[in-house]
Write a protein that holds these residues in place. Structure first.
Motif, PDB file in Angstrom:
ATOM      1  N   TRP A 292      56.167  10.663  19.246  1.00 51.18           N
ATOM      2  CA  TRP A 292      55.811  11.001  20.631  1.00 51.18           C
ATOM      3  C   TRP A 292      54.475  10.390  21.027  1.00 51.18           C
ATOM      4  CZ3 TRP A 292      59.025  12.209  24.180  1.00 51.18           C
ATOM      5  CH2 TRP A 292      60.128  12.998  23.921  1.00 51.18           C
TER       6      TRP A 292
ATOM      7  N   GLN B 210      53.149   3.105  26.165  1.00 51.51           N
ATOM      8  CA  GLN B 210      53.397   3.077  27.606  1.00 51.51           C
ATOM      9  C   GLN B 210      52.106   3.105  28.421  1.00 51.51           C
ATOM     10  OE1 GLN B 210      56.048   6.279  28.594  1.00 51.51           O
ATOM     11  NE2 GLN B 210      57.678   5.504  27.309  1.00 51.51           N
TER      12      GLN B 210
ATOM     13  N   PHE C 215      54.320   2.142  36.039  1.00 49.50           N
ATOM     14  CA  PHE C 215      54.969   3.452  36.115  1.00 49.50           C
ATOM     15  C   PHE C 215      54.583   4.165  37.409  1.00 49.50           C
ATOM     16  CE2 PHE C 215      55.148   3.076  31.377  1.00 49.50           C
ATOM     17  CZ  PHE C 215      56.530   3.156  31.241  1.00 49.50           C
TER      18      PHE C 215
ATOM     19  N   HIS D 154      57.447   6.647  37.980  1.00 49.94           N
ATOM     20  CA  HIS D 154      57.908   7.047  36.648  1.00 49.94           C
ATOM     21  C   HIS D 154      56.769   7.511  35.747  1.00 49.94           C
ATOM     22  CE1 HIS D 154      61.920   5.700  37.452  1.00 49.94           C
ATOM     23  NE2 HIS D 154      61.553   4.447  37.639  1.00 49.94           N
ATOM     24  N   THR D 155      55.686   7.998  36.317  1.00 52.44           N
ATOM     25  CA  THR D 155      54.569   8.438  35.471  1.00 52.44           C
ATOM     26  C   THR D 155      54.950   9.641  34.614  1.00 52.44           C
ATOM     27  OG1 THR D 155      53.691   9.740  37.305  1.00 52.44           O
ATOM     28  CG2 THR D 155      52.729   7.552  36.950  1.00 52.44           C
ATOM     29  N   TRP D 156      56.001  10.330  34.995  1.00 46.17           N
ATOM     30  CA  TRP D 156      56.435  11.475  34.196  1.00 46.17           C
ATOM     31  C   TRP D 156      56.869  11.044  32.799  1.00 46.17           C
ATOM     32  CZ3 TRP D 156      61.406  11.762  32.347  1.00 46.17           C
ATOM     33  CH2 TRP D 156      62.344  10.908  32.933  1.00 46.17           C
ATOM     34  N   TRP D 157      57.248   9.770  32.625  1.00 48.02           N
ATOM     35  CA  TRP D 157      57.593   9.283  31.288  1.00 48.02           C
ATOM     36  C   TRP D 157      56.399   9.399  30.357  1.00 48.02           C
ATOM     37  CZ3 TRP D 157      60.766   4.104  31.759  1.00 48.02           C
ATOM     38  CH2 TRP D 157      61.965   4.353  32.427  1.00 48.02           C
TER      39      TRP D 157
ATOM     40  N   THR E 264      55.581  13.090  29.704  1.00 51.62           N
ATOM     41  CA  THR E 264      56.575  13.701  28.817  1.00 51.62           C
ATOM     42  C   THR E 264      56.257  13.381  27.356  1.00 51.62           C
ATOM     43  OG1 THR E 264      58.289  13.571  30.521  1.00 51.62           O
ATOM     44  CG2 THR E 264      59.035  13.786  28.233  1.00 51.62           C
ATOM     45  N   CYS E 265      55.892  12.136  27.091  1.00 49.93           N
ATOM     46  CA  CYS E 265      55.524  11.747  25.725  1.00 49.93           C
ATOM     47  C   CYS E 265      54.272  12.486  25.265  1.00 49.93           C
ATOM     48  CB  CYS E 265      55.299  10.244  25.647  1.00 49.93           C
ATOM     49  SG  CYS E 265      56.796   9.277  25.915  1.00 49.93           S
TER      50      CYS E 265
END
Length: 88
Positions: free
Chosen positions: A29, A36, A43, A48-51, A54-55
């Motif tokens: 993780w 990223q 992102f 897509h900053t939630w990617w 989330t990590c």
């Protein structure tokens, strides 16, 4: 409802290297987050900053998981030692 009733007992849970598994997952993780991070602008532009977050959350929860499974493993070993001491 009898159609969905199990006809046999559930198998015993598998025990393995739990601490190593959780530690490995936590490292994955954090590595995904760090890989990223240089692309944050892309992102952000695409929503897509939630990617990334989330990590990071997966890594943080993994740290809690490492703490938990280490305590659990120690408690299991302590209980086994006490059981062995009572048998002797």
């Amino acid at each position: 409802m009898t159609k969905w009733t199990p006809k046999h007992e559930a198998p015993e849970p598998l025990e393995g290297p739990v601490v190593a598994t959780i530690t490995g997952g936590t490292i994955v993780w954090f590595v995904l987050f760090l890989v990223q991070l240089p692309f944050y602008g892309w992102f952000d532009d695409h929503g897509h900053t939630w990617w990334l977050w989330t990590c990071l959350a997966g890594g943080g929860l993994g740290l809690i998981g490492i703490w938990y499974v280490r305590k659990r493993d120690a408690a299991i070993k302590r209980a086994a030692a006490m059981e062995t001491a009572q048998v002797d």
